[in-house]
Enzyme design. Structure first.
Site, PDB file in Angstrom:
ATOM      1  N   ALA A  60      20.991 -49.862  32.104  1.00 37.33           N
ATOM      2  CA  ALA A  60      19.688 -50.517  32.316  1.00 37.33           C
ATOM      3  C   ALA A  60      18.553 -49.509  32.249  1.00 37.33           C
ATOM      4  O   ALA A  60      18.724 -48.328  32.558  1.00 37.33           O
ATOM      5  CB  ALA A  60      19.676 -51.198  33.681  1.00 37.33           C
ATOM      6  N   ASN A 109      12.749 -39.780  36.286  1.00 32.28           N
ATOM      7  CA  ASN A 109      11.803 -40.853  36.014  1.00 32.28           C
ATOM      8  C   ASN A 109      11.336 -41.493  37.313  1.00 32.28           C
ATOM      9  O   ASN A 109      12.069 -41.574  38.286  1.00 32.28           O
ATOM     10  CB  ASN A 109      12.420 -41.905  35.065  1.00 32.28           C
ATOM     11  CG  ASN A 109      13.098 -43.038  35.807  1.00 32.28           C
ATOM     12  OD1 ASN A 109      12.447 -43.994  36.237  1.00 32.28           O
ATOM     13  ND2 ASN A 109      14.414 -42.943  35.995  1.00 32.28           N
ATOM     14  N   PHE A 113       9.767 -49.895  37.596  1.00 34.02           N
ATOM     15  CA  PHE A 113       9.982 -51.254  37.073  1.00 34.02           C
ATOM     16  C   PHE A 113       8.817 -51.752  36.222  1.00 34.02           C
ATOM     17  O   PHE A 113       8.347 -52.892  36.380  1.00 34.02           O
ATOM     18  CB  PHE A 113      10.233 -52.267  38.205  1.00 34.02           C
ATOM     19  CG  PHE A 113      11.553 -52.143  38.918  1.00 34.02           C
ATOM     20  CD1 PHE A 113      12.573 -51.340  38.427  1.00 34.02           C
ATOM     21  CD2 PHE A 113      11.783 -52.856  40.098  1.00 34.02           C
ATOM     22  CE1 PHE A 113      13.785 -51.239  39.100  1.00 34.02           C
ATOM     23  CE2 PHE A 113      12.994 -52.770  40.765  1.00 34.02           C
ATOM     24  CZ  PHE A 113      13.983 -51.951  40.267  1.00 34.02           C
ATOM     25  N   SER A 170      16.961 -48.705  42.733  1.00 28.46           N
ATOM     26  CA  SER A 170      15.976 -47.836  42.097  1.00 28.46           C
ATOM     27  C   SER A 170      15.193 -47.110  43.179  1.00 28.46           C
ATOM     28  O   SER A 170      14.763 -47.718  44.158  1.00 28.46           O
ATOM     29  CB  SER A 170      15.012 -48.655  41.243  1.00 28.46           C
ATOM     30  OG  SER A 170      13.862 -47.874  40.978  1.00 28.46           O
ATOM     31  N   ASN A 172      12.263 -45.947  42.843  1.00 30.70           N
ATOM     32  CA  ASN A 172      10.844 -45.924  42.499  1.00 30.70           C
ATOM     33  C   ASN A 172      10.061 -47.166  42.902  1.00 30.70           C
ATOM     34  O   ASN A 172       8.908 -47.331  42.526  1.00 30.70           O
ATOM     35  CB  ASN A 172      10.683 -45.687  40.995  1.00 30.70           C
ATOM     36  CG  ASN A 172      11.350 -44.383  40.584  1.00 30.70           C
ATOM     37  OD1 ASN A 172      11.134 -43.361  41.230  1.00 30.70           O
ATOM     38  ND2 ASN A 172      12.196 -44.423  39.564  1.00 30.70           N
ATOM     39  N   THR A 173      10.705 -48.075  43.637  1.00 32.54           N
ATOM     40  CA  THR A 173      10.009 -49.228  44.213  1.00 32.54           C
ATOM     41  C   THR A 173      10.153 -49.099  45.725  1.00 32.54           C
ATOM     42  O   THR A 173      11.284 -49.139  46.237  1.00 32.54           O
ATOM     43  CB  THR A 173      10.637 -50.558  43.720  1.00 32.54           C
ATOM     44  OG1 THR A 173      10.408 -50.658  42.311  1.00 32.54           O
ATOM     45  CG2 THR A 173      10.025 -51.767  44.408  1.00 32.54           C
ATOM     46  N   LYS A 210      24.136 -53.092  41.731  1.00 32.85           N
ATOM     47  CA  LYS A 210      24.005 -51.682  41.327  1.00 32.85           C
ATOM     48  C   LYS A 210      23.539 -50.856  42.515  1.00 32.85           C
ATOM     49  O   LYS A 210      22.524 -51.169  43.131  1.00 32.85           O
ATOM     50  CB  LYS A 210      23.019 -51.562  40.168  1.00 32.85           C
ATOM     51  CG  LYS A 210      22.913 -50.127  39.633  1.00 32.85           C
ATOM     52  CD  LYS A 210      22.273 -50.094  38.269  1.00 32.85           C
ATOM     53  CE  LYS A 210      22.113 -48.681  37.757  1.00 32.85           C
ATOM     54  NZ  LYS A 210      21.495 -48.635  36.428  1.00 32.85           N
ATOM     55  N   ASN A 239      22.912 -45.649  40.267  1.00 29.58           N
ATOM     56  CA  ASN A 239      21.558 -45.467  39.773  1.00 29.58           C
ATOM     57  C   ASN A 239      21.199 -43.972  39.817  1.00 29.58           C
ATOM     58  O   ASN A 239      22.052 -43.139  40.109  1.00 29.58           O
ATOM     59  CB  ASN A 239      20.593 -46.294  40.640  1.00 29.58           C
ATOM     60  CG  ASN A 239      19.467 -46.889  39.821  1.00 29.58           C
ATOM     61  OD1 ASN A 239      18.820 -46.178  39.056  1.00 29.58           O
ATOM     62  ND2 ASN A 239      19.224 -48.171  39.976  1.00 29.58           N
TER      63      ASN A 239
HETATM   64  C1  FMN Z   1      13.903 -43.568  32.096  1.00 26.64           C
HETATM   65  C2  FMN Z   1      14.935 -44.301  32.897  1.00 26.64           C
HETATM   66  C3  FMN Z   1      14.677 -45.602  33.319  1.00 26.64           C
HETATM   67  C4  FMN Z   1      15.629 -46.298  34.062  1.00 26.64           C
HETATM   68  N1  FMN Z   1      15.355 -47.581  34.451  1.00 26.64           N
HETATM   69  C5  FMN Z   1      16.292 -48.280  35.134  1.00 26.64           C
HETATM   70  C6  FMN Z   1      16.069 -49.626  35.479  1.00 26.64           C
HETATM   71  O1  FMN Z   1      15.037 -50.228  35.161  1.00 26.64           O
HETATM   72  N2  FMN Z   1      17.035 -50.269  36.198  1.00 26.64           N
HETATM   73  C7  FMN Z   1      18.205 -49.666  36.549  1.00 26.64           C
HETATM   74  O2  FMN Z   1      19.057 -50.300  37.180  1.00 26.64           O
HETATM   75  N3  FMN Z   1      18.461 -48.388  36.201  1.00 26.64           N
HETATM   76  C8  FMN Z   1      17.543 -47.690  35.506  1.00 26.64           C
HETATM   77  N4  FMN Z   1      17.805 -46.396  35.139  1.00 26.64           N
HETATM   78  C9  FMN Z   1      19.070 -45.773  35.575  1.00 26.64           C
HETATM   79  C10 FMN Z   1      20.158 -45.837  34.502  1.00 26.64           C
HETATM   80  O3  FMN Z   1      20.515 -47.160  34.213  1.00 26.64           O
HETATM   81  C11 FMN Z   1      21.425 -45.068  34.977  1.00 26.64           C
HETATM   82  O4  FMN Z   1      21.938 -45.702  36.138  1.00 26.64           O
HETATM   83  C12 FMN Z   1      21.121 -43.617  35.321  1.00 26.64           C
HETATM   84  O5  FMN Z   1      20.174 -43.068  34.432  1.00 26.64           O
HETATM   85  C13 FMN Z   1      22.390 -42.744  35.294  1.00 26.64           C
HETATM   86  O6  FMN Z   1      22.969 -42.708  34.009  1.00 26.64           O
HETATM   87  P1  FMN Z   1      22.744 -41.465  32.977  1.00 26.64           P
HETATM   88  O7  FMN Z   1      23.015 -40.211  33.754  1.00 26.64           O
HETATM   89  O8  FMN Z   1      23.697 -41.713  31.853  1.00 26.64           O
HETATM   90  O9  FMN Z   1      21.323 -41.552  32.556  1.00 26.64           O
HETATM   91  C14 FMN Z   1      16.867 -45.671  34.394  1.00 26.64           C
HETATM   92  C15 FMN Z   1      17.118 -44.371  33.959  1.00 26.64           C
HETATM   93  C16 FMN Z   1      16.184 -43.682  33.223  1.00 26.64           C
HETATM   94  C17 FMN Z   1      16.490 -42.275  32.763  1.00 26.64           C
END
Ligand code: FMN
Length: 350
Positions: A60, A109, A113, A170, A172-173, A210, A239
């Site tokens: 996501a 990041n 949202f 998340s 960030n909220t 999640k 996350n």
């Molecule tokens: C730029 C960015 C935006 C993300 N936005 C969301 C989000 O909107 N909702 C969510 O559940 N996870 C979000 N994630 C988390 C990813 O889905 C994932 O759980 C996390 O990045 C760990 O995986 P990775 O190490 O492969 O990036 C975001 C990650 C990144 C880097």
């Protein structure tokens, strides 16, 4: 020569958010590579009642508004998780809010949202789906009633989703992660579940939750007990983290927000193994966090993941990563004598 090996360095000269926007636009317009070869049969798997051609999904946050999921499926992902979507459109946090920690193979990041809202996402999901598409739902930043927000999203996008993810993790909220507590989480899951029964007369999609990597032992036990309830079909672990592991080298390492990528691999895999143990291996888990090669994917599966997802490594390595992870994973499964992914799930616990 892979054309993306040429394009990626060019994209990287742009700021991270512009680069992301441009990539999503190009994919939405139909650009992007196409995987023509079928997946190795050992990669096929069936989880929470759905048949996946391979266990590798796009996590996501990449396709928040459900614009690029068709292109992502064509590239060879076994499934795509769109969102996080909220009931109303919202802008998210002020920029800059996305940072490349290239030396650490990581990203920070604090997007918050940013998304076009559930009506737009519903429009983008309408019509036939050539693969498995999940929708990750959240609450608006200023909402006074989080439970109502999750229920509203479930009612609108639930009928268009193969699975639905309650995102309570998340960073960030403000206040969102407190919804991981057993009481609020049960309320949300119950409300979403009842809403889906009404909204999807021909069968409700499975509900996943999640979770964050920054959970105490007590939090983990509480979530495991909620997850063992009938309404939760699976957990997504995990996350991004608010922790900053020692050893980060990038100048951006002290930016606030969620850290993803390589430094998240060990903590998220430990949490995954804990959740597998605490749920007695009975609740399907999606392992995400720091996967950058087939070996990482295989470790997540052995730790208890039935499916896996990537985000950050996909940003750095581009679409070639998909084939690489799948090929390496199939080879590792065969080398250990497994003829299907499912047989290796949780192997480290046996
Ligand atoms: C730029 C960015 C935006 C993300 N936005 C969301 C989000 O909107 N909702 C969510 O559940 N996870 C979000 N994630 C988390 C990813 O889905 C994932 O759980 C996390 O990045 C760990 O995986 P990775 O190490 O492969 O990036 C975001 C990650 C990144 C880097």
């Amino acid at each position: 020569m892979d054309p993306y090996a040429l394009i990626l360095p060019l994209i990287r000269t742009l700021g991270p958010e512009r680069a992301h926007r441009l990539t999503v636009r190009a994919l939405a317009k139909g650009f992007g590579p196409v995987q023509r070869r079928p997946d190795d049969p050992s990669l096929r798997t069936r989880v929470f009642g759905l048949d996946f051609p391979n266990p590798l999904g796009l996590a996501a946050g990449f396709d928040k508004n459900a614009e690029a999921w068709r292109a992502a499926l064509r590239m060879g992902f076994g499934f795509v998780e769109t969102g996080t979507v909220t009931p109303l459109p919202q802008q998210g946090n002020p920029r800059p809010r996305l940072f490349r920690l290239a030396e650490d193979a990581a990203v920070i990041n604090r997007m918050g949202f940013n998304n076009d809202g559930m009506e737009e996402v519903a429009r983008n999901l309408a019509g036939p789906r050539p693969g498995i598409v999940g929708v990750n739902i959240g609450k608006n930043r200023d909402s006074a009633d989080p439970v109502a927000d999750y229920a509203a999203c479930a009612a609108r996008v639930g009928p268009l989703a193969d699975y639905l993810v309650v995102n309570v993790s998340s960073p960030n909220t403000p206040g969102l992660r407190t919804l991981q507590g057993p009481e609020p989480l049960s309320h949300i899951v119950d409300a979403v579940s009842q809403t889906l029964v009404r909204a999807c007369p021909s069968g409700a999609p499975p509900i996943l939750v999640k979770i964050a990597p920054d959970l105490t032992e007590r939090d983990r036990e509480d979530i495991a007990s909620v997850a063992r309830g009938a309404a939760v079909a699976g957990l997504i672990v995990a996350n991004t983290t608010i922790a900053r592991p020692p050893g980060l080298r990038s100048r951006w390492r002290s930016e606030s927000g969620g850290l993803s990528g390589k430094p998240l691999f060990e903590p998220s895999t430990t949490l995954l193994a804990d959740m597998y143990r605490l749920t007695g291996g009975k609740v399907p888990l999606i392992g995400v966090g720091g996967i950058g090669c087939g070996g990482d994917a295989y470790r997540k599966i052995r730790a208890g993941a039935s499916l896996i997802q990537v985000y950050t490594a996909f940003v750095y390595q581009g679409p070639l990563l998909i084939k690489r992870i799948k090929d390496e994973l199939a080879a590792l499964l065969h080398a250990d004598g497994y003829d299907e992914v499912d047989a290796a799930v949780g192997a480290q616990h046996r």
